[in-house]
Design a protein around this motif. Structure first.
Motif, PDB file in Angstrom:
ATOM      1  N   SER A   1     -24.159  32.112 100.013  1.00  0.00           N
ATOM      2  CA  SER A   1     -23.849  30.717  99.722  1.00  0.00           C
ATOM      3  C   SER A   1     -23.144  30.085 100.913  1.00  0.00           C
ATOM      4  CB  SER A   1     -22.958  30.593  98.481  1.00  0.00           C
ATOM      5  OG  SER A   1     -23.631  31.036  97.327  1.00  0.00           O
ATOM      6  N   LYS A   2     -23.480  28.809 101.195  1.00  0.00           N
ATOM      7  CA  LYS A   2     -22.866  28.088 102.316  1.00  0.00           C
ATOM      8  C   LYS A   2     -22.495  26.684 101.875  1.00  0.00           C
ATOM      9  CE  LYS A   2     -24.574  28.381 106.448  1.00  0.00           C
ATOM     10  NZ  LYS A   2     -25.504  28.344 107.599  1.00  0.00           N
ATOM     11  N   PHE A   3     -21.403  26.184 102.455  1.00  0.00           N
ATOM     12  CA  PHE A   3     -20.987  24.793 102.274  1.00  0.00           C
ATOM     13  C   PHE A   3     -20.945  24.153 103.660  1.00  0.00           C
ATOM     14  CE2 PHE A   3     -19.491  26.956  98.559  1.00  0.00           C
ATOM     15  CZ  PHE A   3     -19.601  26.047  97.527  1.00  0.00           C
ATOM     16  N   THR A   4     -21.757  23.132 103.877  1.00  0.00           N
ATOM     17  CA  THR A   4     -21.836  22.460 105.168  1.00  0.00           C
ATOM     18  C   THR A   4     -21.801  20.951 104.954  1.00  0.00           C
ATOM     19  OG1 THR A   4     -24.257  22.506 105.091  1.00  0.00           O
ATOM     20  CG2 THR A   4     -23.169  24.341 106.232  1.00  0.00           C
ATOM     21  N   ASP A   5     -21.648  20.197 106.072  1.00  0.00           N
ATOM     22  CA  ASP A   5     -21.658  18.741 105.970  1.00  0.00           C
ATOM     23  C   ASP A   5     -22.781  18.155 106.820  1.00  0.00           C
ATOM     24  OD1 ASP A   5     -20.806  18.838 108.615  1.00  0.00           O
ATOM     25  OD2 ASP A   5     -18.740  18.228 108.179  1.00  0.00           O
ATOM     26  N   ASP A   6     -22.789  16.836 106.969  1.00  0.00           N
ATOM     27  CA  ASP A   6     -23.843  16.150 107.718  1.00  0.00           C
ATOM     28  C   ASP A   6     -23.904  16.583 109.181  1.00  0.00           C
ATOM     29  OD1 ASP A   6     -25.020  14.707 105.727  1.00  0.00           O
ATOM     30  OD2 ASP A   6     -23.910  12.856 106.100  1.00  0.00           O
ATOM     31  N   ASP A   7     -22.792  17.070 109.718  1.00  0.00           N
ATOM     32  CA  ASP A   7     -22.754  17.547 111.097  1.00  0.00           C
ATOM     33  C   ASP A   7     -23.085  19.029 111.199  1.00  0.00           C
ATOM     34  OD1 ASP A   7     -22.106  15.110 112.274  1.00  0.00           O
ATOM     35  OD2 ASP A   7     -19.976  15.367 111.842  1.00  0.00           O
ATOM     36  N   ASN A   8     -23.509  19.615 110.074  1.00  0.00           N
ATOM     37  CA  ASN A   8     -23.806  21.048 110.005  1.00  0.00           C
ATOM     38  C   ASN A   8     -22.579  21.918 110.270  1.00  0.00           C
ATOM     39  OD1 ASN A   8     -26.565  20.919 109.293  1.00  0.00           O
ATOM     40  ND2 ASN A   8     -27.090  20.451 111.419  1.00  0.00           N
ATOM     41  N   LYS A   9     -21.392  21.345 110.082  1.00  0.00           N
ATOM     42  CA  LYS A   9     -20.179  22.152 110.161  1.00  0.00           C
ATOM     43  C   LYS A   9     -20.101  23.004 108.903  1.00  0.00           C
ATOM     44  CE  LYS A   9     -15.152  21.986 110.507  1.00  0.00           C
ATOM     45  NZ  LYS A   9     -13.942  21.138 110.630  1.00  0.00           N
ATOM     46  N   CYS A  10     -19.906  24.299 109.069  1.00  0.00           N
ATOM     47  CA  CYS A  10     -19.859  25.226 107.941  1.00  0.00           C
ATOM     48  C   CYS A  10     -18.402  25.463 107.526  1.00  0.00           C
ATOM     49  CB  CYS A  10     -20.537  26.546 108.296  1.00  0.00           C
ATOM     50  SG  CYS A  10     -20.587  27.723 106.933  1.00  0.00           S
ATOM     51  N   TYR A  11     -18.084  25.184 106.269  1.00  0.00           N
ATOM     52  CA  TYR A  11     -16.728  25.381 105.758  1.00  0.00           C
ATOM     53  C   TYR A  11     -16.568  26.723 105.052  1.00  0.00           C
ATOM     54  CZ  TYR A  11     -16.404  20.435 106.809  1.00  0.00           C
ATOM     55  OH  TYR A  11     -16.427  19.237 107.461  1.00  0.00           O
ATOM     56  N   LEU A  12     -17.668  27.254 104.562  1.00  0.00           N
ATOM     57  CA  LEU A  12     -17.618  28.571 103.929  1.00  0.00           C
ATOM     58  C   LEU A  12     -19.017  29.168 103.930  1.00  0.00           C
ATOM     59  CD1 LEU A  12     -16.069  30.741 102.208  1.00  0.00           C
ATOM     60  CD2 LEU A  12     -16.918  29.520 100.188  1.00  0.00           C
ATOM     61  N   GLU A  13     -19.097  30.427 104.303  1.00  0.00           N
ATOM     62  CA  GLU A  13     -20.321  31.208 104.140  1.00  0.00           C
ATOM     63  C   GLU A  13     -19.908  32.527 103.513  1.00  0.00           C
ATOM     64  OE1 GLU A  13     -23.920  33.321 106.713  1.00  0.00           O
ATOM     65  OE2 GLU A  13     -22.918  31.519 107.487  1.00  0.00           O
ATOM     66  N   ILE A  14     -20.461  32.825 102.365  1.00  0.00           N
ATOM     67  CA  ILE A  14     -20.047  34.012 101.637  1.00  0.00           C
ATOM     68  C   ILE A  14     -21.265  34.796 101.174  1.00  0.00           C
ATOM     69  CG2 ILE A  14     -19.844  32.689  99.475  1.00  0.00           C
ATOM     70  CD1 ILE A  14     -17.548  34.566  98.696  1.00  0.00           C
ATOM     71  N   ASN A  15     -21.243  36.093 101.410  1.00  0.00           N
ATOM     72  CA  ASN A  15     -22.295  37.001 100.955  1.00  0.00           C
ATOM     73  C   ASN A  15     -21.763  37.818  99.780  1.00  0.00           C
ATOM     74  OD1 ASN A  15     -24.474  36.788 103.216  1.00  0.00           O
ATOM     75  ND2 ASN A  15     -22.545  37.011 104.321  1.00  0.00           N
ATOM     76  N   TYR A  16     -22.567  37.958  98.757  1.00  0.00           N
ATOM     77  CA  TYR A  16     -22.099  38.663  97.565  1.00  0.00           C
ATOM     78  C   TYR A  16     -23.301  39.207  96.801  1.00  0.00           C
ATOM     79  CZ  TYR A  16     -23.482  34.285  95.297  1.00  0.00           C
ATOM     80  OH  TYR A  16     -24.191  33.193  94.869  1.00  0.00           O
ATOM     81  N   SER A  17     -23.023  40.003  95.766  1.00  0.00           N
ATOM     82  CA  SER A  17     -24.079  40.503  94.892  1.00  0.00           C
ATOM     83  C   SER A  17     -23.677  40.239  93.443  1.00  0.00           C
ATOM     84  CB  SER A  17     -24.318  42.000  95.114  1.00  0.00           C
ATOM     85  OG  SER A  17     -23.184  42.760  94.762  1.00  0.00           O
ATOM     86  N   PHE A  18     -24.668  40.143  92.574  1.00  0.00           N
ATOM     87  CA  PHE A  18     -24.408  39.947  91.142  1.00  0.00           C
ATOM     88  C   PHE A  18     -25.505  40.651  90.354  1.00  0.00           C
ATOM     89  CE2 PHE A  18     -27.181  36.517  92.407  1.00  0.00           C
ATOM     90  CZ  PHE A  18     -28.031  36.307  91.325  1.00  0.00           C
ATOM     91  N   ASP A  19     -25.258  40.821  89.062  1.00  0.00           N
ATOM     92  CA  ASP A  19     -26.222  41.505  88.190  1.00  0.00           C
ATOM     93  C   ASP A  19     -26.742  40.560  87.130  1.00  0.00           C
ATOM     94  OD1 ASP A  19     -25.973  44.041  89.401  1.00  0.00           O
ATOM     95  OD2 ASP A  19     -24.112  44.428  88.282  1.00  0.00           O
ATOM     96  N   ILE A  20     -28.004  40.776  86.738  1.00  0.00           N
ATOM     97  CA  ILE A  20     -28.555  40.156  85.537  1.00  0.00           C
ATOM     98  C   ILE A  20     -28.865  41.286  84.558  1.00  0.00           C
ATOM     99  CG2 ILE A  20     -30.521  38.907  84.553  1.00  0.00           C
ATOM    100  CD1 ILE A  20     -30.644  37.229  87.035  1.00  0.00           C
ATOM    101  N   ARG A  21     -28.274  41.205  83.359  1.00  0.00           N
ATOM    102  CA  ARG A  21     -28.412  42.271  82.377  1.00  0.00           C
ATOM    103  C   ARG A  21     -28.840  41.698  81.026  1.00  0.00           C
ATOM    104  NH1 ARG A  21     -22.765  45.596  83.555  1.00  0.00           N
ATOM    105  NH2 ARG A  21     -23.177  46.087  85.754  1.00  0.00           N
ATOM    106  N   LYS A  22     -29.083  42.606  80.074  1.00  0.00           N
ATOM    107  CA  LYS A  22     -29.443  42.182  78.716  1.00  0.00           C
ATOM    108  C   LYS A  22     -28.297  41.452  78.044  1.00  0.00           C
ATOM    109  CE  LYS A  22     -33.064  45.431  77.314  1.00  0.00           C
ATOM    110  NZ  LYS A  22     -33.466  46.444  76.292  1.00  0.00           N
ATOM    111  N   GLU A  23     -27.084  41.890  78.332  1.00  0.00           N
ATOM    112  CA  GLU A  23     -25.888  41.286  77.753  1.00  0.00           C
ATOM    113  C   GLU A  23     -24.905  40.944  78.863  1.00  0.00           C
ATOM    114  OE1 GLU A  23     -25.792  40.423  74.688  1.00  0.00           O
ATOM    115  OE2 GLU A  23     -27.602  41.506  74.046  1.00  0.00           O
ATOM    116  N   TRP A  24     -23.870  40.184  78.501  1.00  0.00           N
ATOM    117  CA  TRP A  24     -22.887  39.769  79.501  1.00  0.00           C
ATOM    118  C   TRP A  24     -22.140  40.954  80.094  1.00  0.00           C
ATOM    119  CZ3 TRP A  24     -22.798  35.164  81.679  1.00  0.00           C
ATOM    120  CH2 TRP A  24     -23.404  34.087  81.001  1.00  0.00           C
ATOM    121  N   GLN A  25     -21.897  41.975  79.312  1.00  0.00           N
ATOM    122  CA  GLN A  25     -21.176  43.141  79.814  1.00  0.00           C
ATOM    123  C   GLN A  25     -22.041  44.387  79.705  1.00  0.00           C
ATOM    124  OE1 GLN A  25     -18.340  42.975  81.345  1.00  0.00           O
ATOM    125  NE2 GLN A  25     -17.894  40.824  80.885  1.00  0.00           N
TER     126      GLN A  25
END
Length: 232
Positions: free
Chosen positions: A208-232
């Motif tokens: 995920s990235k947050f940038t502005d019209d000048d392409n200045k990057c305020y945050l770039e974050i790499n992460y992982s997540f799961d999709i499962r049958k239930e929330w837990q």
């Protein structure tokens, strides 16, 4: 984490048409206001024949304090500035030309479920799976962030998702233009639905990235997540 391509396309077209209509009206009926608006935005993007965008510089950049001091003799323009900057916290204005944006947290909201509130790591990306989503379930994202020093123009959120090394989704959310203030802003992204089925379940990686019209990057974050049958 967008999975609804059609809804996103409709939303981006609608936002583009609205911004274009507002700009045309200002240029035709209030040319001086239109000029100051483009100065505050600092730059525009023009698309050339090969589809590549390039920025058009609109003259010298100014701090927000300098923008507020300009055109004091023009009452209509000053009223427009006051309306545009109605939430401005003057203690948050700096002498720096560059705005600062700090992403504070991410909330994942789903009907009938407690909100999942995630703090944004300042230095390192989250270790392991950051959160879990239930398959075939509706959810939306809410970001909380602070703006200081100067106006941030055209803040946007982009997100790319991979599964087993294959890109499965890419999304962009135009968040808007924000003035500095002491209290944090919140921005909600439209509700989407997670995919379902045996092949949809599993671990995903994302950037995920947050940038502005000048392409200045305020945050770039790499992460992982799961999709499962239930929330837990």
């Amino acid at each position: 984490m967008g999975f609804n391509e059609e809804e996103r396309d409709i939303r981006e077209v609608s936002e583009s048409k609205t911004a274009s209509n507002e700009g045309n009206y200002l240029e035709e009926h209030h040319p001086k206001i239109y000029t100051i608006a483009t100065e505050i935005s600092l730059c525009l993007t023009e698309v050339d024949d090969d589809g590549e965008g390039r920025k058009l510089e609109l003259g010298p950049r100014r701090t927000l304090k300098e923008q507020l001091e300009k055109d004091k003799e023009d009452e209509s323009l000053m009223r427009w500035k006051e309306q545009l900057l109605s939430t401005l916290d003057f203690m948050s204005i700096g002498e720096n030309l560059e705005p600062e944006v700090k992403i504070l947290s991410l909330a994942i909201k789903s009907p009938g479920q407690p909100h999942i509130l995630l703090s944004i790591p300042e230095k390192e990306s989250p270790k392991g799976s950051w959160f879990t989503l239930k398959e075939g379930n509706k959810y939306s994202l809410q970001f909380t962030f602070l703006v200081s020093n100067n106006l941030v123009s055209g803040l946007k959120y982009t997100n790319t998702v991979w599964k087993t090394g294959v890109k499965v989704d890419s999304s962009k959310e135009m968040m808007g233009t924000f003035s500095p203030k002491a209290e944090p802003y919140t921005h909600d992204i439209c509700e989407e639905t997670t995919p379902s089925g045996m092949f949809a379940r599993g671990n995903y990686s994302a950037r995920s990235k947050f940038t502005d019209d000048d392409n200045k990057c305020y945050l770039e974050i790499n992460y992982s997540f799961d999709i499962r049958k239930e929330w837990q």
